[in-house]
Enzyme design. Sequence first.
Site, PDB file in Angstrom:
ATOM      1  NE  ARG A  35       1.006  59.308  20.660  1.00  0.00           N
ATOM      2  CZ  ARG A  35       2.082  60.216  20.870  1.00  0.00           C
ATOM      3  NH1 ARG A  35       2.009  61.161  21.319  1.00  0.00           N
ATOM      4  NH2 ARG A  35       3.211  59.695  20.569  1.00  0.00           N
ATOM      5  CB  THR A  50       4.641  67.823  25.923  1.00  0.00           C
ATOM      6  OG1 THR A  50       4.950  66.964  24.911  1.00  0.00           O
ATOM      7  CG2 THR A  50       3.332  67.185  26.451  1.00  0.00           C
ATOM      8  CB  THR A  93       2.085  66.903  23.084  1.00  0.00           C
ATOM      9  OG1 THR A  93       3.666  67.491  22.586  1.00  0.00           O
ATOM     10  CG2 THR A  93       1.967  65.738  22.242  1.00  0.00           C
ATOM     11  CD  GLU A 123       7.658  64.813  19.005  1.00  0.00           C
ATOM     12  OE1 GLU A 123       7.747  64.443  20.136  1.00  0.00           O
ATOM     13  OE2 GLU A 123       8.420  65.171  17.962  1.00  0.00           O
ATOM     14  CG  ASP A 128       6.548  60.830  19.575  1.00  0.00           C
ATOM     15  OD1 ASP A 128       7.626  61.185  19.388  1.00  0.00           O
ATOM     16  OD2 ASP A 128       5.600  61.123  20.408  1.00  0.00           O
ATOM     17  CB  SER A 178       2.715  58.810  23.837  1.00  0.00           C
ATOM     18  OG  SER A 178       2.917  59.827  24.575  1.00  0.00           O
ATOM     19  CB  SER A 179       7.368  59.069  26.941  1.00  0.00           C
ATOM     20  OG  SER A 179       8.001  58.606  25.977  1.00  0.00           O
ATOM     21  N   GLY A 226       8.337  66.682  28.112  1.00  0.00           N
ATOM     22  CA  GLY A 226       9.875  66.155  28.003  1.00  0.00           C
ATOM     23  C   GLY A 226      10.046  65.221  26.918  1.00  0.00           C
TER      24      GLY A 226
END
Length: 589
Positions: free
Chosen positions: A102, A400, A418, A420, A442, A466-467, A487
């Site tokens: 990340r 992403t 990604t 973002e 984010d 993050s997701s 997404g």
Amino acid sequence: MRLLSALAAVSLTTLSLTAVSAPAVAAGSTAQGYGGAIATVDATATAAGLEVLRRGGNAVDAAVAAAATLGVTEPFASGIGGGGFFVYYDARKRQVFTIDGREAGPATMTPDYFVNPGTGQPYGFDEARVSGLSVGVPGTLATWEAASRQWGTRSLGRALTDAAEVADRGYAVDAEFRRQVTENAAAFGQFDATRALYLPGGAPPAVGTTIRNPDLAATYREIARKGTAVFYRGAVGADLLRTVRRPPVSASPSSPWAYPIRPGVLTASDLAGYQVRHPAPTRSDYKGLSVYGMSTPSSGGVAVGEALNILEASPITSASTVEKLHYYLEASALSFADRGRYVGAYTPQSRLRELLSDRWAEQRACQISPDRALVKPVAPGPSGCAPAVARQTPDNGMSTTNLTVADKWGNVVEYTLTLEQFGGNGMVVPGRGFMLNNELTDFNFTGTQGAFDDPNLPGPSKRPRSSMSPTIVLKDGKPFLAAGAPGGSTIITTVLQILYGRLELGLTLPQAVAAPRAAQRNTAGIQAEPAFRATYGPALTALGHVFGADAPEIGAATAIEFTRKGGQLAVAEPVRRGSGSAAVVRPAR
Ligand code: GLU
């Protein structure tokens, strides 16, 4: 589609399991066979990974090759200017490992980083996005290097030189690529280097034209020759920092831009100090399966895991499809409430364990009524008596890319990466051919939890929540399923819905990947694809669910299922985002 609308008229009680819509699946998006499998959003990247598998490379080699290729052909959703999360099942060790690649914020970042000092108000999203401020230290290259070194059999340099050839040769613009440029034309038009690559002649490239990126080819080759130090501590990094700290705004932008394009504050020591992390994966058990996911700073593993635990603690065994979907939406909302309150880069392990415990799930599951949807937003925490948080967490991310790879030895990679937003912060590093991320958006710009601490505010060198939810499911200790998706925060609901579709709704994996989607992220309204709303909307509305605005599409996923006798079923998205590409090494044993 006619079948779907017909189903919408069927009442809740008569809608049976067999009535679950089984979407048509396009050729090329599914491949079944042996000896290794790969699914990505892009045929060139899938071919690159497949070639590595065919030549005896392992899943990690193929994943890195595919990802390096995606950096060329999917430049708006991935590449060395971004970050991501890599989840790896090592067949020999029978263990799941992760890489947290990340992006990290600057060491000087404070909680008010995205608050305009002039007004005291948070920046608007686009204002923050198209700036040097939104750029975090990219982790993608360090991820590829760590994966290749630790588990690969091929050098990162080879993956980069192979992908450099793709950048030189060029790739054809398809309708989806053109759409992504068109949506970003105003931002891209602010920067000459971006414009030169993606707005040839001042307009989005026509479908069928070829995009070549010799600067990126040269950058990849330079990194292959000199190592990743040239990025984190050398000439490539210096160019990156110059772009962040002095955004190269065009002297004659192609259109006006509503905001000043602000400089960022990343430093050479932020870049040089970057390191990937190897957090233990999250683990939750679902009906005898072990579900491994990505831990913080991603909220993916804990949110998917908590929701699955809530579903497991819910009486859904004999429920109808609509009732099952009702539980899916409720479990997702409850899990998102807890994510908002408790999950950020620094959430203590003890808290993560608590959120993933059966005890926690039971206390959440008992809040779900079988015949009445909870009013959203629901409050975080187990008791249900804490004040509901009305304010929603900002979330604008939609772009992403995800890939899934397995090899003949049984190793599996699930990798989500990604920038973002599609096109990141809009800037191509001049002379270097790659785009920069806007991942730091984010973070929550201001607190979202009322009187409570917000776990996702900016902080020194912090990584934004993050997701991304790369997920590997084991059955009896062996891979059963791997899945991931793009997404923004719908990544969580997409992965959850695919797992639920496959495990509970009687869908095959290709059907579960294709099925119409709905995301309940603890917001007043469910965000659904039109086909989902048409099929299930009336019955779910009768249960008290509220639908918000439709989303044209949610999540172009990839997945692999491990079938009997060493078989692999690779599945890429059949329709969304222009469809993906799945392949196997050998169609027959
Ligand atoms: N930045 C998002 C995240 O890490 C992903 C962006 C997207 O999928 O659109 O959760």
